[in-house]
Scaffold this motif. Sequence first.
Motif, PDB file in Angstrom:
ATOM      1  N   SER A  85       0.829  -1.208   0.000  1.00  0.00           N
ATOM      2  CA  SER A  85       0.000   0.000   0.000  1.00  0.00           C
ATOM      3  C   SER A  85       0.868   1.263   0.000  1.00  0.00           C
ATOM      4  O   SER A  85       2.039   1.231   0.357  1.00  0.00           O
ATOM      5  N   GLU A  86       0.229   2.357  -0.388  1.00  0.00           N
ATOM      6  CA  GLU A  86       0.930   3.644  -0.403  1.00  0.00           C
ATOM      7  C   GLU A  86       1.256   4.088   1.019  1.00  0.00           C
ATOM      8  O   GLU A  86       0.460   3.900   1.933  1.00  0.00           O
ATOM      9  N   LEU A  87       2.429   4.685   1.194  1.00  0.00           N
ATOM     10  CA  LEU A  87       2.783   5.303   2.465  1.00  0.00           C
ATOM     11  C   LEU A  87       2.347   6.757   2.402  1.00  0.00           C
ATOM     12  O   LEU A  87       2.768   7.484   1.506  1.00  0.00           O
ATOM     13  N   ARG A  88       1.500   7.153   3.311  1.00  0.00           N
ATOM     14  CA  ARG A  88       1.032   8.549   3.305  1.00  0.00           C
ATOM     15  C   ARG A  88       2.140   9.510   3.689  1.00  0.00           C
ATOM     16  O   ARG A  88       2.159  10.649   3.250  1.00  0.00           O
ATOM     17  N   THR A 111       5.470  12.873   1.227  1.00  0.00           N
ATOM     18  CA  THR A 111       4.104  12.381   1.376  1.00  0.00           C
ATOM     19  C   THR A 111       3.729  11.643   0.105  1.00  0.00           C
ATOM     20  O   THR A 111       4.084  12.063  -1.001  1.00  0.00           O
ATOM     21  N   GLY A 112       3.057  10.522   0.271  1.00  0.00           N
ATOM     22  CA  GLY A 112       2.533   9.778  -0.870  1.00  0.00           C
ATOM     23  C   GLY A 112       3.563   8.977  -1.639  1.00  0.00           C
ATOM     24  O   GLY A 112       3.815   9.266  -2.807  1.00  0.00           O
ATOM     25  N   GLY A 116       5.735  -0.310  -3.840  1.00  0.00           N
ATOM     26  CA  GLY A 116       6.735  -0.785  -4.792  1.00  0.00           C
ATOM     27  C   GLY A 116       7.668   0.287  -5.332  1.00  0.00           C
ATOM     28  O   GLY A 116       8.626  -0.024  -6.033  1.00  0.00           O
ATOM     29  N   GLU A 117       7.435   1.550  -5.006  1.00  0.00           N
ATOM     30  CA  GLU A 117       8.251   2.655  -5.538  1.00  0.00           C
ATOM     31  C   GLU A 117       9.412   2.996  -4.600  1.00  0.00           C
ATOM     32  O   GLU A 117       9.416   2.633  -3.428  1.00  0.00           O
ATOM     33  N   THR A 118      10.397   3.729  -5.155  1.00  0.00           N
ATOM     34  CA  THR A 118      11.534   4.188  -4.367  1.00  0.00           C
ATOM     35  C   THR A 118      11.524   5.707  -4.271  1.00  0.00           C
ATOM     36  O   THR A 118      10.897   6.390  -5.086  1.00  0.00           O
ATOM     37  N   SER A 141      11.119   6.539   9.202  1.00  0.00           N
ATOM     38  CA  SER A 141      10.003   6.649  10.138  1.00  0.00           C
ATOM     39  C   SER A 141       8.748   7.048   9.387  1.00  0.00           C
ATOM     40  O   SER A 141       8.809   7.833   8.451  1.00  0.00           O
ATOM     41  N   THR A 142       7.602   6.486   9.790  1.00  0.00           N
ATOM     42  CA  THR A 142       6.322   6.863   9.183  1.00  0.00           C
ATOM     43  C   THR A 142       5.485   7.615  10.187  1.00  0.00           C
ATOM     44  O   THR A 142       5.747   7.606  11.371  1.00  0.00           O
TER      45      THR A 142
END
Length: 142
Positions: A85-88, A111-112, A116-118, A141-142
Amino acid sequence: MLGLNLASNTSTEYCQTVDAGETWRAFVPLLGNDAGNADSVKIEAEFSQDAPSVPDGVTVEESSLSGGDTDEVISTGVAKNGTDSELRYLESISKLYAGDVLIGTSYTNLTGLPAGETWEFENTLLRRHEPEITKQEIVLST
């Protein structure tokens, strides 16, 4: 957070994360015209018990450090969102060391970050009068 008060002048230095048992050599400049003639200095510290957290699958894929002996130290890296899932929100914290002593931290955030992305990040620390920065640790950290 470490604060340094001189008469009516106040300066604050902030370190993003310090591990248990770790030594932080804080450099806090004295402010004002009389800073060189200070009779006393009051140091106050505040600590939070909250450790940075990051979901499983979010990793640092690569990192590098440059300028360890110059005024501007640059920490770069690539973080990967290996989750489904996307990290906000994602923050990269560069902990910069002279030997085993933590000199300071620098951070940036995003943000966002899609699944799978870097994300390529760069953190900069103004070294001031600290010793040469010889190594780094990247904390996400999230």
